[in-house]
Motif scaffolding. Sequence first.
Motif, mmCIF file in Angstrom:
data_model
loop_
_atom_site.group_PDB
_atom_site.id
_atom_site.type_symbol
_atom_site.label_atom_id
_atom_site.label_comp_id
_atom_site.label_asym_id
_atom_site.label_seq_id
_atom_site.Cartn_x
_atom_site.Cartn_y
_atom_site.Cartn_z
ATOM 1 N N SER A 1 0.807 -1.219 0.000
ATOM 2 C CA SER A 1 0.000 0.000 0.000
ATOM 3 C C SER A 1 0.841 1.272 0.000
ATOM 4 N N SER A 2 1.999 1.229 0.643
ATOM 5 C CA SER A 2 2.796 2.451 0.763
ATOM 6 C C SER A 2 3.719 2.682 -0.426
ATOM 7 N N SER A 3 4.164 1.587 -1.070
ATOM 8 C CA SER A 3 5.128 1.771 -2.157
ATOM 9 C C SER A 3 4.937 0.803 -3.324
ATOM 10 N N LEU A 4 3.797 0.118 -3.356
ATOM 11 C CA LEU A 4 3.510 -0.847 -4.431
ATOM 12 C C LEU A 4 4.652 -1.850 -4.623
ATOM 13 N N ASP A 5 5.229 -2.269 -3.506
ATOM 14 C CA ASP A 5 6.324 -3.237 -3.545
ATOM 15 C C ASP A 5 5.732 -4.641 -3.632
ATOM 16 N N VAL A 6 5.377 -5.036 -4.861
ATOM 17 C CA VAL A 6 4.714 -6.328 -5.065
ATOM 18 C C VAL A 6 5.629 -7.480 -4.674
ATOM 19 N N PHE B 1 -4.631 -8.296 -1.933
ATOM 20 C CA PHE B 1 -3.324 -8.231 -2.599
ATOM 21 C C PHE B 1 -3.292 -9.144 -3.827
ATOM 22 N N PHE B 2 -3.768 -10.370 -3.667
ATOM 23 C CA PHE B 2 -3.767 -11.305 -4.787
ATOM 24 C C PHE B 2 -4.622 -10.772 -5.943
ATOM 25 N N THR B 3 -5.757 -10.175 -5.601
ATOM 26 C CA THR B 3 -6.631 -9.612 -6.627
ATOM 27 C C THR B 3 -5.950 -8.479 -7.376
#
Length: 202
Positions: free
Chosen positions: A51-56, A83-85
Amino acid sequence: ARILLYLGGTAGSTGEVQQYFSQSKKAAFKAVELAPEAADTQSTLGQVLFSSSLDVRGAKAPFDKSIELDNRDPVVLARAATFFTMTGQDSKAQDAIKRARELDPLNLTLWRISGLNHYSAGRFQQAADAYAGIISVNPAYRGSYKGWSFALYYLNDPERALSTCLKEKDEYDNLTCRAILNFKLGDAGEAKKAMEELKAKF
């Protein structure tokens, strides 16, 4: 960590956003250091990183770990499912949603995540059904009419999509779907009006 993440998401300046997000990450990593076998701490770390940095890449391991540690916590499962979605892991998202809803069938947040999952995967009828189900229980649930309206648009029912959007109770979501749907429907004037009101108020 989650409180700091929330504060970062609502902060008024870029500097404040960065400060809160940085503090949120530090708190989340510290929690995992202190309790690495707690599903909630792993889940929170994944949520913060994504959420804070899109660090997948960084978020994937703690989300997977959280489910391995406890697949009986609907909150942990809901975070992972979101997250998975959002990262296109449809099968894993559906598994997490199914498990969470078995454990907490009346939780409307899980119904919303299910709607988002179906919508993201292009299953627009299932998405529409999920959002309609939420509204049948709680018409004031934030974002439900907006989500339903977008699904209806892609089901080739644009007029019903717009009328559904106008019923959205949350002002931000109402203006958002009005701006998007009016633009898609070719009404640039109404789209611009909604966008200007959105920028002025939020």
